[in-house]
Design a protein around this motif. Sequence first.
Motif, short mmCIF file in Angstrom:
data_model
loop_
_atom_site.label_atom_id
_atom_site.label_comp_id
_atom_site.label_asym_id
_atom_site.label_seq_id
_atom_site.Cartn_x
_atom_site.Cartn_y
_atom_site.Cartn_z
N ILE A 1 69.27 45.41 -19.45
CA ILE A 1 68.34 46.51 -19.65
C ILE A 1 67.16 46.03 -20.49
O ILE A 1 67.23 44.99 -21.14
N SER A 2 66.09 46.81 -20.50
CA SER A 2 64.88 46.43 -21.24
C SER A 2 65.09 46.58 -22.74
O SER A 2 66.03 47.24 -23.20
N SER A 3 64.17 46.00 -23.50
CA SER A 3 64.27 46.13 -24.95
C SER A 3 64.04 47.58 -25.37
O SER A 3 64.67 48.05 -26.33
N ALA A 4 63.20 48.31 -24.66
CA ALA A 4 62.98 49.73 -24.99
C ALA A 4 64.26 50.53 -24.75
O ALA A 4 64.64 51.37 -25.59
N ALA A 5 64.93 50.28 -23.63
CA ALA A 5 66.19 50.98 -23.35
C ALA A 5 67.25 50.60 -24.37
O ALA A 5 68.06 51.44 -24.78
N THR A 6 67.24 49.35 -24.80
CA THR A 6 68.20 48.89 -25.81
C THR A 6 67.95 49.59 -27.14
O THR A 6 68.90 50.01 -27.82
N THR A 7 66.70 49.73 -27.50
CA THR A 7 66.36 50.43 -28.74
C THR A 7 66.86 51.87 -28.69
O THR A 7 67.48 52.36 -29.66
N LYS A 8 66.65 52.55 -27.58
CA LYS A 8 67.14 53.93 -27.44
C LYS A 8 68.67 53.97 -27.53
O LYS A 8 69.24 54.86 -28.18
N LEU A 9 69.32 53.03 -26.87
CA LEU A 9 70.78 52.97 -26.91
C LEU A 9 71.27 52.77 -28.34
O LEU A 9 72.17 53.47 -28.80
N LEU A 10 70.67 51.82 -29.05
CA LEU A 10 71.09 51.54 -30.42
C LEU A 10 70.77 52.72 -31.35
O LEU A 10 71.57 53.03 -32.24
N ASP A 11 69.64 53.38 -31.12
CA ASP A 11 69.32 54.57 -31.91
C ASP A 11 70.40 55.63 -31.72
O ASP A 11 70.86 56.26 -32.68
N ARG A 12 70.81 55.84 -30.48
CA ARG A 12 71.84 56.83 -30.15
C ARG A 12 73.17 56.45 -30.81
O ARG A 12 73.84 57.30 -31.41
N LEU A 13 73.55 55.18 -30.71
CA LEU A 13 74.81 54.73 -31.32
C LEU A 13 74.75 54.83 -32.84
O LEU A 13 75.75 55.17 -33.48
N GLU A 14 73.60 54.57 -33.41
CA GLU A 14 73.46 54.67 -34.86
C GLU A 14 73.52 56.13 -35.31
O GLU A 14 74.19 56.46 -36.30
N ARG A 15 72.84 57.03 -34.58
CA ARG A 15 72.91 58.45 -34.91
C ARG A 15 74.35 58.96 -34.84
O ARG A 15 74.76 59.81 -35.64
#
Length: 184
Positions: free
Chosen positions: A100-114
């Motif tokens: 996946i793209s770095s943008a999608a990864t950032t969203k994924l990690l934000d979700r996991l962190e939240r």
Amino acid sequence: MTTPEQVAAENAMRMHDPRVADIRGRMLDVSGLDDAEIAHVVAVLDAVRDWRVAESRMSEASRRYMNLGDNDMRALRYIIVVTDRGEVATATGIAEHLGISSAATTKLLDRLERGEHIRRLPHPSDRRSVSIVIDDATRRAAQATVGREHARRFHVAAALSPAERDVVIRFLTELSRTTESDWS
């Protein structure tokens, strides 16, 4: 006791049985096989279907239990494996692993962190990067669901003889190739 109607209904749902789905032989010529051979082939396909249904149910149950999506679960598994090897999990590694793209990864990690599944910490040797660390409770939950299921599957495969494993490998490899599109 199973009634004839129940048997008929079950057989009607076997869309992979050429005697049901292709009675006129337009897609598949089974003239070289007797009914017992066709039934045996259908039994193999039934088993594959049953595995897919069971796998889907287990994945859905794990996702529901942890309230996560497929890529979230795959990312957590990746983080567990990488950190268990003594390596540092990074966003770049997760993106490459998931494709996946770095943008999608950032969203994924934000979700996991939240959701308090991961923490982002300073990378131990690269000031430009951060390390991704899984929360202990999430690790335990993943090991209790996906990890336990993987262990069961491993034991099933380990119980086969080497020759049986070779047959299964060949079959599943060839089965996977049937999904390659002639349209691309």
